[in-house]
Design a protein around this motif. Structure first.
Motif, PDB file in Angstrom:
ATOM      1  N   VAL A  30       0.831  -1.207   0.000  1.00  0.00           N
ATOM      2  CA  VAL A  30       0.000   0.000   0.000  1.00  0.00           C
ATOM      3  C   VAL A  30       0.864   1.255   0.000  1.00  0.00           C
ATOM      4  N   THR A  95      -7.614   4.330   2.778  1.00  0.00           N
ATOM      5  CA  THR A  95      -8.752   3.990   1.921  1.00  0.00           C
ATOM      6  C   THR A  95      -9.710   5.161   1.785  1.00  0.00           C
ATOM      7  N   GLN A 117      -4.043   9.891   2.195  1.00  0.00           N
ATOM      8  CA  GLN A 117      -3.266   8.784   1.639  1.00  0.00           C
ATOM      9  C   GLN A 117      -1.830   8.787   2.138  1.00  0.00           C
ATOM     10  N   THR A 179      -7.713   3.024  -3.914  1.00  0.00           N
ATOM     11  CA  THR A 179      -8.736   2.764  -2.905  1.00  0.00           C
ATOM     12  C   THR A 179      -9.028   1.268  -2.794  1.00  0.00           C
ATOM     13  N   SER A 182      -5.973  -0.558  -1.096  1.00  0.00           N
ATOM     14  CA  SER A 182      -5.892  -0.322   0.345  1.00  0.00           C
ATOM     15  C   SER A 182      -7.096  -0.918   1.065  1.00  0.00           C
ATOM     16  N   GLY A 183      -8.265  -0.887   0.433  1.00  0.00           N
ATOM     17  CA  GLY A 183      -9.443  -1.502   1.041  1.00  0.00           C
ATOM     18  C   GLY A 183      -9.293  -3.008   1.166  1.00  0.00           C
TER      19      GLY A 183
END
Length: 494
Positions: A30, A95, A117, A179, A182-183
């Motif tokens: 990430v 996220t 972020q 997104t 990271s999610g």
């Protein structure tokens, strides 16, 4: 990051315990993905939001700024029983930042998203600390090495991928991709990583120090980035610079007096720590000036008399030699140190990096020259950034390793942020009648980068770098030193 305190490991034996390593690798990626949304996408941000390149530069600077301020906070929050919760919280913030950036209708909201972020830049050390606590002893060193390699490899792939996504689906598409990644990491960590509750006593967080540091960095960086456009003698810039200096002074005094400071400034009493941190900051400035300047240069339209009209994808590809050769050159560090010594390695690495910057400042008529510059820079920075952490930890007692590396993180991210801000002000100072920077602005960025690398070489050679005499039981074991060099050398771009 290797910490001075190694908590007792508790292996749960659950069916999903074998997934801990892969999930930590995913979480580490990430931070690399977040960094990849910086330099190559600056021209796209400028075009989509109808702002100048120097203004769009804030989409990179703000993430680095938040990384500088949040890294020590995450490290302290993630100590002991709060590690899993901090890792989950950091991924949740990243996220949410991706969603905000993807939905942003203006630059202000985009900067908010990019700032959120930026929290991801402090996640890699948390993942490595989790590996130390959750995995069996025999698997710790290989996993930390894998996490380090993953950070470097993810960054190298992330540059062109983010450009490709932006070209195919627009800027919002690139942020939606971040997104999703990271999610997914957030979900996997929530399911797989066991609770760290009850493992030790949580350390107090110095909120006063964190706020003072953030305010000092914001004041100084806004002044540096906007000095050309607002006027260096304007009341606003003078006031911001003065406020920044005062806040840094107040923060320094507060850290020295605090019972549980955010970073241990007293470690600078070790000559090697002082010289290494100063060198790291100067190199960080140089590196992010090159990252920003070159990716913007290659995307400049040929109609302006320079540039290559390259896409964001190609701009990302230009940075792959930098990422790959930083990884490779860091692996040959032990042999180099054995042959010529740490001071010579640092000095020569800085000079090689300066050579790469100077090469492209003189020869920039063909795209292949950008790739050559990137590779040469990678060789120089790979050896220097890998050598600096080893120089630090071998000069201090093992119990102070975590504090020293925490301060090193603050120093290097501050250098990155300052380099990005300086690029913005130099390009703004060389803008033409159409508001776009001329070729002189880009060559000035490169020459300044080369000058910073030469300055870092002089600092590495002339600043005192003698090691403090330590008893054998106070020294960090050799294998731990190598891990520090690998992790903080390889993921320096993350």
């Amino acid at each position: 990051m290797v910490t001075g305190h190694v908590p007792a490991r508790r292996i749960t034996g659950r069916p999903d315990s074998a997934l801990i390593g892969p999930v930590l690798v995913l979480a580490t990626l990430v931070s690399s993905v977040i960094s990849s949304f910086g330099a190559p996408l600056i021209p796209t941000v400028a075009r989509d939001f109808h702002v100048s390149l120097s203004t769009a530069q804030w989409s990179l600077t703000v993430a680095l700024l938040v990384g500088a301020a949040s890294a020590p906070v995450l490290g302290r929050l993630g100590d002991g029983p709060r590690r899993r919760g901090t890792l989950l919280g950091g991924l949740a913030v990243v996220t949410a930042g991706g969603v905000v950036a993807a939905l942003a209708g203006g630059l202000g909201l985009l900067l908010v998203g990019r700032g959120l972020q930026g929290v991801g830049l402090g996640l890699a050390p948390l993942a490595m600390a989790t590996a130390r606590e959750e995995l069996p002893q025999a698997k710790v060193a290989p996993m930390i090495a894998l996490l380090s390699v993953s950070a470097g490899a993810g960054l190298g792939a992330g540059y062109p991928i983010s450009g490709l996504l932006a070209e195919a689906w627009g800027l919002a598409g690139a942020y939606w991709f971040g997104t999703i990644v990271s999610g997914l990491a957030l979900l996997c960590v929530a399911v797989v990583i066991p609770s760290s509750a009850g493992r030790g006593t949580p350390r107090r967080l110095d909120w006063t120090g964190a706020v003072l540091l953030a305010l000092a960095l914001v004041s100084a960086l806004v002044a540096v980035a906007e000095g050309t456009q607002w006027g260096w003698g304007s009341p606003a810039i003078v006031s911001l610079l003065a406020v920044g200096v005062v806040l840094f002074a107040v923060w320094t005094v507060q850290q020295l007096r605090a019972g549980h400071p955010l970073v241990q400034l007293r470690l600078l009493r070790h000559p090697s720590v002082l010289s290494a941190d100063v060198c790291a900051m100067v190199l960080g400035v140089a590196m992010y000036m090159v990252l920003s300047g070159v990716t913007e240069f290659v995307q400049s339209p040929r109609s302006g008399g320079f540039g290559f009209s390259a896409s964001a994808v190609v701009a990302g590809l230009v940075l792959i030699p930098l990422s790959f050769l930083m990884l490779v050159s860091s692996r040959i560090l032990p042999a180099l140190v054995t042959r010529v010594g740490i001071r010579a390695v640092l000095t020569l690495g800085c000079l090689v990096a300066a050579l790469g910057c100077g090469f492209f400042a003189v020869f920039h008529g063909a795209l292949w020259q950008a790739f050559v510059m990137s590779g040469v820079l990678g060789v120089g920075l790979g050896t220097t950034f890998a050598a600096i952490p080893g120089l630090i930890v071998q000069s201090i007692p093992a119990r102070e390793t975590g504090s020293a590396m925490g301060f090193y993180q603050v120093v290097r991210f501050t250098g990155f942020s300052l380099g990005s801000a300086l690029t913005a002000t130099i390009l703004a100072a060389h803008a033409g009648g159409n508001g776009e920077p001329g070729v002189g602005g880009y060559t000035m960025v490169l020459w300044c980068s080369a000058g910073f690398c030469v300055l870092a070489a002089a600092l590495a050679w002339f600043l005192p770098a003698r090691s403090t005499r330590l008893a054998p039981e106070e020294r960090l074991p050799a294998d731990e030193v190598r891990l520090v060099e690998q992790t903080d050398g390889d993921d320096i771009l993350s």
